[in-house]
Write a protein that holds these residues in place. Structure first.
Motif, PDB file in Angstrom:
ATOM      1  N   VAL A  14      16.471  -2.306   9.115  1.00 33.95           N
ATOM      2  CA  VAL A  14      17.597  -2.172  10.037  1.00 33.95           C
ATOM      3  C   VAL A  14      18.828  -1.606   9.333  1.00 33.95           C
ATOM      4  O   VAL A  14      19.722  -1.091   9.983  1.00 33.95           O
ATOM      5  CB  VAL A  14      17.968  -3.516  10.706  1.00 33.95           C
ATOM      6  N   ARG A  69       7.058   2.768   4.898  1.00 33.42           N
ATOM      7  CA  ARG A  69       7.870   2.260   6.000  1.00 33.42           C
ATOM      8  C   ARG A  69       9.091   1.487   5.528  1.00 33.42           C
ATOM      9  O   ARG A  69      10.028   1.293   6.308  1.00 33.42           O
ATOM     10  CB  ARG A  69       7.015   1.372   6.903  1.00 33.42           C
ATOM     11  N   GLN A  89      18.280 -10.680   5.698  1.00 36.67           N
ATOM     12  CA  GLN A  89      17.381 -11.782   6.067  1.00 36.67           C
ATOM     13  C   GLN A  89      17.253 -11.898   7.577  1.00 36.67           C
ATOM     14  O   GLN A  89      17.411 -12.980   8.145  1.00 36.67           O
ATOM     15  CB  GLN A  89      17.841 -13.112   5.471  1.00 36.67           C
ATOM     16  N   CYS A  90      16.972 -10.780   8.216  1.00 38.34           N
ATOM     17  CA  CYS A  90      16.742 -10.813   9.663  1.00 38.34           C
ATOM     18  C   CYS A  90      15.653 -11.825   9.964  1.00 38.34           C
ATOM     19  O   CYS A  90      14.672 -11.917   9.231  1.00 38.34           O
ATOM     20  CB  CYS A  90      16.248  -9.461  10.167  1.00 38.34           C
ATOM     21  N   ASN A  91      15.839 -12.520  11.046  1.00 33.64           N
ATOM     22  CA  ASN A  91      14.841 -13.510  11.445  1.00 33.64           C
ATOM     23  C   ASN A  91      13.490 -12.831  11.660  1.00 33.64           C
ATOM     24  O   ASN A  91      12.443 -13.370  11.314  1.00 33.64           O
ATOM     25  CB  ASN A  91      15.314 -14.172  12.739  1.00 33.64           C
ATOM     26  N   ASP A  92      13.541 -11.647  12.240  1.00 32.06           N
ATOM     27  CA  ASP A  92      12.312 -10.884  12.479  1.00 32.06           C
ATOM     28  C   ASP A  92      12.449  -9.598  11.671  1.00 32.06           C
ATOM     29  O   ASP A  92      12.965  -8.609  12.176  1.00 32.06           O
ATOM     30  CB  ASP A  92      12.196 -10.588  13.977  1.00 32.06           C
ATOM     31  N   CYS A 112       3.086   2.500   2.127  1.00 31.29           N
ATOM     32  CA  CYS A 112       2.982   3.263   3.366  1.00 31.29           C
ATOM     33  C   CYS A 112       4.249   4.047   3.645  1.00 31.29           C
ATOM     34  O   CYS A 112       4.249   4.950   4.464  1.00 31.29           O
ATOM     35  CB  CYS A 112       2.657   2.341   4.536  1.00 31.29           C
ATOM     36  N   VAL A 115       0.826  -1.213   0.000  1.00 28.99           N
ATOM     37  CA  VAL A 115       0.000   0.000   0.000  1.00 28.99           C
ATOM     38  C   VAL A 115       0.862   1.266   0.000  1.00 28.99           C
ATOM     39  O   VAL A 115       0.370   2.354   0.227  1.00 28.99           O
ATOM     40  CB  VAL A 115      -0.986   0.027   1.184  1.00 28.99           C
ATOM     41  N   ARG A 154       7.487 -14.670   3.490  1.00 25.58           N
ATOM     42  CA  ARG A 154       8.661 -15.458   3.176  1.00 25.58           C
ATOM     43  C   ARG A 154       8.381 -16.231   1.899  1.00 25.58           C
ATOM     44  O   ARG A 154       7.331 -16.855   1.766  1.00 25.58           O
ATOM     45  CB  ARG A 154       8.959 -16.433   4.311  1.00 25.58           C
ATOM     46  N   ARG A 203       7.317  -6.461  10.191  1.00 26.27           N
ATOM     47  CA  ARG A 203       6.611  -6.291  11.456  1.00 26.27           C
ATOM     48  C   ARG A 203       5.645  -5.121  11.387  1.00 26.27           C
ATOM     49  O   ARG A 203       4.578  -5.145  11.975  1.00 26.27           O
ATOM     50  CB  ARG A 203       7.663  -6.041  12.535  1.00 26.27           C
ATOM     51  N   ASN A 204       6.030  -4.069  10.658  1.00 29.03           N
ATOM     52  CA  ASN A 204       5.224  -2.851  10.660  1.00 29.03           C
ATOM     53  C   ASN A 204       4.543  -2.578   9.328  1.00 29.03           C
ATOM     54  O   ASN A 204       3.972  -1.516   9.139  1.00 29.03           O
ATOM     55  CB  ASN A 204       6.103  -1.658  11.010  1.00 29.03           C
ATOM     56  N   CYS A 205       4.628  -3.525   8.391  1.00 29.14           N
ATOM     57  CA  CYS A 205       4.091  -3.289   7.062  1.00 29.14           C
ATOM     58  C   CYS A 205       2.581  -3.053   7.131  1.00 29.14           C
ATOM     59  O   CYS A 205       1.835  -3.899   7.602  1.00 29.14           O
ATOM     60  CB  CYS A 205       4.379  -4.491   6.167  1.00 29.14           C
ATOM     61  N   ALA A 206       2.145  -1.887   6.658  1.00 33.64           N
ATOM     62  CA  ALA A 206       0.732  -1.523   6.807  1.00 33.64           C
ATOM     63  C   ALA A 206      -0.174  -2.323   5.874  1.00 33.64           C
ATOM     64  O   ALA A 206      -1.372  -2.373   6.070  1.00 33.64           O
ATOM     65  CB  ALA A 206       0.549  -0.030   6.566  1.00 33.64           C
ATOM     66  N   GLY A 207       0.399  -2.940   4.854  1.00 29.35           N
ATOM     67  CA  GLY A 207      -0.439  -3.734   3.955  1.00 29.35           C
ATOM     68  C   GLY A 207      -0.266  -5.222   4.172  1.00 29.35           C
ATOM     69  O   GLY A 207      -0.813  -6.022   3.426  1.00 29.35           O
ATOM     70  N   GLU A 208       0.505  -5.599   5.192  1.00 23.74           N
ATOM     71  CA  GLU A 208       0.853  -7.002   5.444  1.00 23.74           C
ATOM     72  C   GLU A 208       1.333  -7.662   4.148  1.00 23.74           C
ATOM     73  O   GLU A 208       0.920  -8.761   3.794  1.00 23.74           O
ATOM     74  CB  GLU A 208      -0.325  -7.766   6.043  1.00 23.74           C
TER      75      GLU A 208
END
Lengths: 570, 436, 189
Positions: free
Chosen positions: C63, C57, C157-160, C55, C53, C174, C165-170
């Motif tokens: 990171v 972010r 390729q951070c594990n998290d 956003c 979307v 993976r 985590r913050n993606c507004a459109g999900e």
């Protein structure tokens, strides 16, 4: 004291290294501190004023908006833009380089500190004498401390829980109350094929039992329908919807229920994945491209066509969403009608391969759940409340299946059908009725929870080819394609009466106020009592062939003929 | 109305099949034809470039990572058990810091792999990479046999703290036991968050990985700096008072076959090692003069055993009360709460997420239903987490109420990292060296 | 053998041995079961362009100091328009390369004349910060040929994943490592 002593004993080389390490320590500490301060300052500077999003720039842009051709202003913007981008990339470089330098500084700092320590290394020694009582004291205090922190954890959890406001549950009820119409509201309307829940029962009162299309007696209006279709009318308040299609296009029509004038018509086209005209599937003339009846929830109307095109339109004919479900592999043409349950549009998409039952969110057109199904069918789903549980009941060429409409979970099934099944199921008083030509008519007792469904009785004489059964707690009506109507005892399957008419039946019987309305293919409406003895209430005609099932609301009856939509009322 | 059966006798199935085949072919063209602006037909010899797709870190490196992990574990075990050399262990620590820390830059590390494993157990559709499985299980298996040699000099997080430790202060026994509960809470919450698919807490608040990358969010970098400074005066604060993997390794280490010992052979009770351990992992001999009678002790133990189930259930209940709060770790729950707020009019502020959700056109009712389902999972999960906390806390209280007899100075297997500092302070070690 | 030399296995040692065996077996079983599902299915992070979307972010939450997400161009979806919603500001007065008319805040899009009336747009990845402004512009007014992708030469390729985590459109998910991009156009088929 100990330290100095040991240092003194070290040879000269160690002393020299120690001094060098001390120097490196001081320098690297100062260096790291400076870099660290600079980096933090850089961070706050960037955060306070992002070069790529500066207010000075916004001011200049606002000015440019006033004088678009001011060359000086343009130059100013370009200069500032260049400056800003330089500043941005410089700050990125600063962070990268600064981070590296800081790391180097820290490494040198700790390396020299470690070296000094290695040289100053103390001799190992015991702790000051503390006595045995200290040991026990430690154990007791530690136990106490753990008990206290456990208690603290409990208190903390409870108080945090008390302070947290959880707004979800109230939200759900508020939402479900407004997102889709209440059951009572739906019962007043005629939202899909065979009325509310698709079970053939309507709450209309005072419907006419006679009319004359030539003199206009009891006929309120008659309107032409541009394109042909086997689909039936659906009604919500003042809106009557029908669909029509031929090789040239697919359309949805909306009529004013009061006057019969067409409110709007919607041409279905431009759907991603929809096949081009020359690739439309072959369908038989008796099915056509507009056999599935539309469905509505009063906020939107949904229509499906033989090409797999599915549209959601608002009440003014504006498109909410559209998709193609894939061209159905169906040798006569797709004919299963749509039904809405709460906020889900249910599509029975049975075909030769890849049969599916799809629930689509009415608001967005997105798939909520999907269930694989087996063999092909031409029947439509019904959605009924059985002992407090909503069940979605479907028939296909082998079986009758019941699903949970919210999740699509299969609840039960019974393999009691055979052939090319077009009649849908009917439900009354704990029994589900299914029937098909060349198979049998069966009454199935709906199982509780995990039990198996039980076939209460079977009957195999005059069976419907297309027309769906109609049931109440006492009798079951079956109408065949060659003109026979049978009335059976719903509980036992015993035949109460049998009538033979000149025309056959494709339309399904519907019930209002204990009158069965059954349309034959010649356009004659057979109105008789829903009772164990045959009492005819009237046999008026619309004067043209009819293949669709009538719709009703309040005191009006809506019939879709071959080329007209009729409205009858007193 | 639905239609018509056996009247039209022939069923032109081939036509249907043909249509289907042509359809699949047509679908691509049709989709392409949907563009607002058609693809131009160039008259010049212009060639359309292709979108570049640079590859990531090769698969070979993953195999290398696993090999290095196993090799370093073997070396650490040899150095701690056979060579008994602090120097060798320290050098290995630096190698780990360079390889796993600064070169490989963090992910996946065994600490974080707990979450991937949990997610894989609870979510059938999540395929956990082989590296993760190896990084999770190999250190545990080593610990089961040789103690926490992984912590000694393979873990890059431990290595940072080992490297920066300058003047260790002694943490009072009582305080270290209280702080020792934190890793258990962290482990419980991290597993809960991973099992519900909410987030990977351990990775999110990893203080050192941002230092390895020399980049990251400002808060986390600051947290890293804080931990570095703290680590100069307190030995391995993250390992002892936060690391969730350390909890698992600690328990495994209790069962270990071979243990890292202070003395190479016998303890002569010289007390010279008393100050050697900066991590408080040396257990002193238990004095023979308990201040209370055996009967008092037994009576207390009995009372505690009776109270234990009650306390455990109370813990489960109280943590489960917090589940609405905990469930906010999950994106869907946060989003649903925001949407509910907007729908009920209790806020007129929309968020980036709620606007994104509106743009997707999904049904808020379904979102909220989903959020309620997730929250219910959190309720079950927080019950289990609470019971787990209760068991651990009661286990510690009971452990402190049953002091076993101990004559010698011993490394406590649960908290010993195997760093080897105490080896040097043991006179027996020097004697052995001299003998050789 | 003398009886007093026969060291009976103490109860505690026996218990410990048993538990150790169980623990090892448990870890091995868990690993084995999960490995069954994992082999050759390594995954990496990627953005689903259909869900994105824009956003913004991706530019701020990665990171890495300059995000691993960059804009890419599906040339075969592009209309090569002179008026490009991804290149020019919506209120631009002239369709030229002047700074005041460019949408990209870091000037990362290169515009090149091909033949009348077509222009080619290329992303200079060294300058792109992954803000998605051009993606929004292209999606709103054009064919949507500009879109964001995780660049795997940059991604750690951070594990998290901090953006996921913050993606507004999900939109982050993976994907299998052997097909690490979710491309538009023919390359995506």
């Amino acid at each position: 004291m100990n330290t100095t002593e040991s240092t003194m004993q070290k040879p000269f080389r160690s002393q020299w290294i120690h001094a060098a390490a001390r120097g490196a320590l001081a320098v690297s500490a100062a260096f790291s501190l400076v870099i660290c301060v600079l980096l933090i300052a850089n961070y706050f500077q960037i955060r306070a004023l992002d070069p790529l999003d500066s207010p000075a720039m916004a001011v200049l842009y606002a000015q440019l908006e006033q004088n678009p051709d001011d060359a000086q202003l343009q130059e100013q913007i370009r200069a500032l833009d260049l400056l800003a981008r330089k500043a941005y990339f410089t700050s990125k470089w600063q962070i990268k380089t600064g981070g590296f330098l800081l790391l180097c500084g820290i490494v040198v700092f700790f390396a020299s500190a470690k070296t000094m320590q290695e040289i100053e290394k103390k001799q190992p020694g015991p702790e000051s004498l503390s006595g045995t009582s200290a040991f026990w004291k430690d154990v007791f205090r530690a136990r106490q401390a753990i008990i206290f922190s456990g208690a603290g954890l409990i208190v903390l959890s409870i108080s945090l829980a008390a302070l947290t406001y959880s707004g979800l549950e109230t939200g759900v009820t508020a939402k479900s109350g407004s997102a889709f119409p209440a059951q009572e509201e739906i019962m007043q309307q005629w939202p899909g094929f065979r009325g509310p829940g698709g079970n053939g029962h309507g709450l209309a009162t005072g419907l006419p039992v006679s009319w004359d299309v030539n003199t206009g007696t009891h006929m309120l209006w008659k309107a032409a329908i541009p394109k042909p279709g086997m689909s039936s009318p659906v009604i919500w308040d003042d809106y009557v919807f029908v669909t029509g299609a031929d090789k040239d296009g697919e359309q949805v029509y909306c009529y004013n229920a009061g006057t019969g004038e067409m409110r709007w018509q919607h041409e279905v086209r431009g759907i991603t994945g929809s096949p081009p005209r020359e690739q439309w599937p072959d369908v038989s003339a008796e099915t056509g491209y507009a056999a599935p009846t539309a469905a509505t929830d009063g906020q939107a109307v949904f229509a499906l066509f033989g090409t797999g095109d599915l549209v959601g339109l608002d009440m003014n004919g504006g498109r909410l969403w559209a998709k193609n479900l894939g061209v159905p592999e169906n040798h006569y043409g797709h004919s299963s009608s749509l039904i809405v349950y709460e906020n889900l549009l249910i599509v029975q998409y049975d075909q030769n391969e890849n049969s599916r039952l799809i629930a689509i969110q009415t608001a967005s057109g997105q798939t909520a759940w999907e269930q694989r199904r087996g063999s092909i069918s031409w029947s439509s789903p019904i959605c009924v409340d059985i002992n407090g549980r909503m069940e979605l009941i479907l028939t296909n060429s082998e079986s009758v299946h019941s699903y949970d409409p919210r999740t699509g979970k299969l609840l039960w099934h019974s393999d009691c059908l055979y052939g090319e099944v077009a009649p849908s199921a009917a439900y009354a008083d704990g029994l589900v009725f299914v029937a098909n030509e060349y198979a049998t008519a069966s009454a199935i007792r709906v199982p509780h929870s995990s039990a198996e469904p039980e076939i209460v009785w079977e009957w195999d004489e005059y069976l419907p080819n297309t027309s769906s059964p109609l049931a109440d707690s006492h009798v079951l009506i079956l109408a065949t394609a060659d003109g026979f109507v049978n009335c059976l005892n719903a509980k036992t399957g015993e035949v109460y009466w049998e009538q033979e008419f000149r025309n056959g039946f494709y339309a399904s019987p519907v019930l209002a106020e204990n009158h069965v309305y059954l349309m034959d293919m010649g356009g004659v409406m057979h109105i008789f009592n829903m009772d164990s003895v045959y009492v005819s209430a009237g046999e008026p005609s619309v004067g043209e062939d009819v293949f669709s099932t009538p719709g009703m609301k309040n005191s009006r009856l809506y019939i879709r003929g071959e080329s007209h939509l009729f409205c009858f009322g007193s | 109305m639905k239609k018509v059966t056996s009247l039209s006798g022939s069923k032109p199935k081939w036509a249907v099949l043909l249509t289907a085949v042509v359809m699949i072919f047509m679908a691509a063209q049709w989709a392409a034809a949907e563009n607002r602006f058609p693809k131009p037909e160039f008259e010049s010899a212009y060639q359309q470039p292709r979108t570049t797709t640079p590859d990531g870190r090769g698969h070979v490196f993953e195999i290398l990572d696993m090999a290095v992990l196993v090799l370093m574990l073997i070396l650490a075990t040899v150095f701690a058990h056979r060579r008994r050399s602090r120097k060798a262990l320290f050098v290995l620590t630096i190698v780990s810091l360079l390889y796993f820390g600064f070169w490989r830059r963090g992910c996946v590390c065994p600490v974080g792999s707990i979450q991937n494993m949990t997610l894989a157990v609870f979510n059938q559709s999540y395929a956990v990479p082989l590296t993760v499985i190896v990084f999770f299980s190999i250190p545990i298996l080593f610990t089961l046999f040789f103690g926490r040699t992984f912590c000694a000099s393979v873990c890059p997080l431990g290595a940072v703290q080992e490297f920066v430790l300058l003047r260790p202060a002694t943490v009072p026994f009582r305080l270290s036991r209280i702080l020792g509960i934190l890793p258990v809470l962290y482990l419980g919450m991290a597993v809960l968050a991973a099992a519900t698919g909410a987030t990977f807490l351990i990775c999110r608040f990893d203080p050192f990985v941002a230092l390895f990358r020399r980049s990251g969010s400002f808060d986390i970098l600051l947290l890293g700096l804080f931990f570095i400074i703290l680590s100069t005066v307190i030995g391995r604060p993250y390992c002892r008072f936060l690391c969730p993997y350390g909890v698992i390794l600690g328990w495994m280490s209790k069962l270990s076959r071979f243990r890292v010992s202070i003395s190479p052979d016998i303890c002569v009770q010289c007390r010279l090692c008393e100050n050697a351990c900066p991590y408080g992992a040396i257990s002193k001999p238990v004095p023979d003069d308990p201040p209370e009678s055996r009967r008092t002790g037994v009576r207390r133990l009995r009372a505690l055993l009776i109270a234990a189930p009650l306390v455990i259930m109370l813990m489960g209940w109280s943590v489960s009360l917090m589940h609405p709060l905990i469930s906010r770790m999950h994106y869907t729950v946060r989003l649903a709460e925001q949407i509910v707020k907007e729908e009920t009019g209790s806020t007129d502020q929309t968020t980036l997420e709620s606007r994104g959700f509106r743009a997707s056109g999904n049904d808020p009712g379904i979102l909220i239903k989903e959020a309620v389902q997730i929250r219910n999972r959190f309720r079950t999960g927080s019950w289990i987490a609470g019971i787990f906390f209760g068991i651990v806390i009661m286990g510690q209280v009971l452990g402190l109420s049953m002091v076993r007899h101990r004559n010698d100075y011993e490394a406590d297997p649960q908290s010993c990292f195997g760093c080897g500092r105490c080896f040097e302070s043991c006179p027996r070690q020097h004697m052995r060296k001299a003998e050789k | 053998m003398k009886p007093d030399e026969k060291q009976p296995v103490s109860r505690r040692d026996f218990f410990r041995d048993g538990l150790r065996g169980l623990a090892a077996l448990g870890v091995a079983t868990l690993s084995g079961l999960l490995m069954h599902r994992s082999v050759s299915r390594r995954t990496v992070w990627q953005i689903d362009p259909d869900k994105c979307v824009q956003c913004g972010r991706c530019a701020t939450d990665c990171v890495l100091d300059v995000s691993a997400v960059k804009c890419v161009h599906a040339y075969d979806v592009c209309g090569y328009c002179e008026l490009c919603g991804g290149y020019s500001k919506p209120d631009a007065h002239r369709l030229d390369t002047a700074a005041e008319n460019q949408l990209c805040p870091s000037g990362a899009i290169r515009r090149q004349f091909i033949e009348d009336p077509y222009f080619e747009y290329t992303i200079d990845e060294a300058k792109c910060i992954g803000c998605g402004k051009c993606v929004k512009g292209c999606g709103s007014f054009g064919n949507g040929s500009l879109y964001l992708q995780v660049r795997h030469d940059r991604c750690l390729q951070c594990n998290d994943c901090a953006i996921a985590r913050n993606c507004a459109g999900e939109a982050f998910r993976r994907v299998p490592a052997d097909r690490p991009y979710l491309l538009k156009g023919e390359q995506g088929l």
